[in-house]
Motif scaffolding. Structure first.
Motif, PDB file in Angstrom:
ATOM      1  N   UNK A  84       0.849  -1.195   0.000  1.00 14.81           N
ATOM      2  CA  UNK A  84       0.000   0.000   0.000  1.00 14.81           C
ATOM      3  C   UNK A  84       0.882   1.241   0.000  1.00 14.81           C
ATOM      4  N   UNK A  85       0.501   2.262  -0.767  1.00 17.16           N
ATOM      5  CA  UNK A  85       1.147   3.571  -0.659  1.00 17.16           C
ATOM      6  C   UNK A  85       2.273   3.826  -1.638  1.00 17.16           C
ATOM      7  N   UNK A  86       2.663   2.825  -2.396  1.00 16.32           N
ATOM      8  CA  UNK A  86       3.695   3.020  -3.418  1.00 16.32           C
ATOM      9  C   UNK A  86       3.008   3.311  -4.747  1.00 16.32           C
ATOM     10  N   UNK A 130      -5.754   1.439  15.068  1.00 18.71           N
ATOM     11  CA  UNK A 130      -4.317   1.412  14.763  1.00 18.71           C
ATOM     12  C   UNK A 130      -3.572   0.625  15.841  1.00 18.71           C
ATOM     13  N   UNK A 131      -3.883   0.926  17.104  1.00 17.13           N
ATOM     14  CA  UNK A 131      -3.133   0.319  18.214  1.00 17.13           C
ATOM     15  C   UNK A 131      -3.393  -1.176  18.334  1.00 17.13           C
ATOM     16  N   UNK A 132      -4.532  -1.644  17.841  1.00 12.65           N
ATOM     17  CA  UNK A 132      -4.859  -3.071  17.948  1.00 12.65           C
ATOM     18  C   UNK A 132      -4.579  -3.850  16.672  1.00 12.65           C
ATOM     19  N   UNK A 179      -0.098   0.303   6.276  1.00 15.84           N
ATOM     20  CA  UNK A 179      -0.954  -0.420   7.219  1.00 15.84           C
ATOM     21  C   UNK A 179      -1.710   0.547   8.138  1.00 15.84           C
ATOM     22  N   UNK A 180      -1.156   1.733   8.365  1.00 15.30           N
ATOM     23  CA  UNK A 180      -1.890   2.749   9.137  1.00 15.30           C
ATOM     24  C   UNK A 180      -3.106   3.206   8.320  1.00 15.30           C
ATOM     25  N   UNK A 181      -2.912   3.396   7.034  1.00 16.19           N
ATOM     26  CA  UNK A 181      -4.040   3.734   6.149  1.00 16.19           C
ATOM     27  C   UNK A 181      -5.106   2.636   6.215  1.00 16.19           C
TER      28      UNK A 181
END
Lengths: 408, 408
Positions: free
Chosen positions: A128-130, B306-308, B325-327
């Protein structure tokens, strides 16, 4: 993926023999989108008149290809269509550039296949993100079109893999009025699996005759009890897409046929289970069956709380019949439960009844069940008739190995 | 625990020097509830006139001691009180026998301490579903009472540990009108940490003068931004309990004192952070700060997603600035987000802005931040003024080692 992963111990012995679906042809190629030395783009071409239905992730950060597919599903079906999928890059969270990449790919595929751009569906899976180097894909669409093959579905299943350790396929044939209707599907998925609406990448083909609306209805209905009832890690992808095409080549109308409906659900369930069996690091296949809830929705909340609990998933990895953690998960789920009406079983072994350990519970028997490759956790809430069954895998060192450096 | 765990790399250098709180005395003993060769029961006695407040798990499968405490909190405060805690067995999901055990322990403690049974609060922590051998506890209450010591709080912090690798304590002193008011607290907690209302086992003591209602109000308010903002594994305990007692021995009324309020919040935050730093298998301490949400509640939904996320927590373990992965986590959380307004930072490094990678993003700089012991993930949603900060740890092989065979 820089390294190659051992094949899941839960993998089937071999890829199944899938029937040829008249009206669908496949081609794959190594375009070097990200991976080296393997195929990473697949093209499927659908004959004029094919109906296409789809189900997609509900993520609020959906990838550009998903948004494009969602806009196109439900459109006219009297022309040919095409599906283009690449692995290695998800084209997700790539801003305006991501939208431009989808536009370029679908335009090039439309030209190569001679179908309208509004009937080209594309998916991307991977990091993701690239930015997606879409020119590597548009450059090979002519070559792909020249190689289209009715028997190419297994190669297609391999080209869409990312951290998958085996290609996933399933099929069914149904006899209707003396004629044969076939269904064949492929899927990819291994991590970031907690589908919400659809899941991962799944493509299902049939030569049945069925209108788009009827096809969409069936697909959506069965998605709820198949792909939306599996979870590997509670993480929902930005890119989940399930697309089904009915070419009509068999000449058999199936809109009201129950045998076809059951066969379709079986194929979807088979593919969903294969995704769980290839869950990152999976050593065990786990069924969580909740009954006795006030309604089906609450049963699913409990079932998913159990299936997503890291403490339960690590206990299963350790072959520990740690039913106290099942009690914990039910307690935290947020759905109603009455501690003193709870019953729990592991396989056929009753562990707890009416809120306490069963009088004849044998830890030895429960431990024996946990040693198997298939673990069943049954919970009865004692409240009503609601029920739901979901499937997951255990949480092992392999999951951490794979995900601590997926991008390296 | 059959085996001894290495001390968390995030542990403080040593247990802090906690002030003696006039009006509270402590004693501990090795009663052999489950563990051998260590203390596992602690008794705290509170002077007459102490105010007691509490906050408890919202689990639907709450343990018997929690239900008993909840029934007693808010009662009369003009008599002495006592707190009895055992480790090794949670007395949870133990049916009628569990209730009987609480009755026996609180009756014996009341007699040993000369306080009403309605003012004896008990907690149990450890394995779920095993009958608590309460006679081992009732048998030692007389001995415990004979050993009560105002300086015994560190020993108490050790006696309540389960998979904890270090004892947790924090304190504050506040000067008010020329007099000193002290606060001292202890906590245990390491796994099954996703508090909902209160968390784990936490005991806080002060010699301030404050009425029960005012104390309860402060405790509940600060619980929301401290203990309810940490998570180790998204699993909520059946036994979480936070009890605070104000003995009044300092003679200083603090009901409206802001310095006391801030000091209390600091102590609670310190203890909450220590629990995360002793998260099972933790190698890194992670702050997730979400701003720009439509409101604070939605900010918390995103922050906790996010934290889990196992994918984010394993990426942190692998020191990978995997912001994709945050997205993903923001997309799956269920709270509103607009992909094209999202900004993300790791520490001070801006990773993404307006829905795409920042033009001057340096993966090298982000990777350097991830190598530190303290990782900060900042997200701005660009929607409004809502904000929330939560704390967690990474997901490592150590978590699986600990939980695959906790009971063995």
């Amino acid at each position: 993926m820089g390294k190659s992963l051992a094949v899941s111990p839960l993998a089937p012995a071999r890829f199944p023999d899938l029937p040829v679906i008249d009206g669908v042809t496949f081609a794959t190629i190594a375009a070097g989108v990200r991976y080296q030395g393997r195929t990473d783009v697949m093209l499927a071409k659908l004959a004029p008149g094919s109906a296409v239905a789809g189900a997609f992730t509900r993520s609020a950060t959906r990838a550009a290809p998903v948004l494009d597919c969602q806009a196109k599903i439900g459109g006219a079906s009297d022309e040919g269509a095409a599906i283009v999928v690449n692995s290695g890059n998800a084209n997700a969270f790539t801003g305006r550039g991501g939208t431009d990449a989808v536009e370029a790919i679908t335009a090039a595929a439309a030209e190569a296949c001679g179908v309208p751009q509004s009937r080209v569906f594309t998916s991307s899976t991977g990091v993701i993100g690239e930015p997606l180097p879409h020119e590597r894909i548009t450059a090979v669409l002519g070559d792909l079109h020249a190689k289209l093959d009715p028997a190419g579905i297994e190669a297609a299943a391999r080209a869409i893999m990312t951290t998958d350790t085996f290609p996933k396929g399933a099929s069914a044939t149904v006899e209707i009025d003396g004629k044969t209707v076939s269904i064949a599907g492929i899927a990819k998925g291994s991590g970031m699996i907690a589908p919400d609406m659809a899941t991962m990448l799944v493509y299902i083909f049939t030569d049945a005759v069925i209108a788009t609306d009827a096809l969409q209805h069936r697909l959506s209905t069965h998605t709820e009890t198949t792909f939306n009832c599996i979870t590997v890690d509670s993480d929902t992808s930005t890119s989940d897409a399930l697309i089904m095409a009915a070419t009509g080549a068999s000449g058999v109308e199936v809109a009201d046929n129950e045998a076809f409906d059951a066969a379709l659900r079986d194929v979807m369930m088979d593919l969903a289970h294969q995704v769980v069996k290839d869950g990152e690091g999976a050593q065990k296949f786990v069924e969580v069956a909740v009954t006795g809830a006030s309604n089906d929705d609450e049963a699913k909340v409990h079932a998913m709380a159990i299936a997503n609990s890291p403490l339960i998933k690590t206990a299963i990895a350790g072959e520990d019949p740690n039913w106290g953690r099942v009690v914990m998960a039910i307690g935290k789920s947020g759905a109603p439960a009455d501690r003193d009406r709870l019953s729990i079983r592991f396989g056929d072994i009753e562990v707890a009844r009416d809120g306490w350990r069963s009088p004849d519970y044998s830890e030895e028997d429960a431990a024996a069940h946990m040693k198997g490759q298939n673990v069943v956790i049954g919970v009865d809430l004692g409240l009503g008739e609601g029920r739901c069954t979901v499937w997951t895998c255990d949480l092992t060192h392999g999951y951490i190995d794979i995900n601590a450096d997926y991008r390296s």
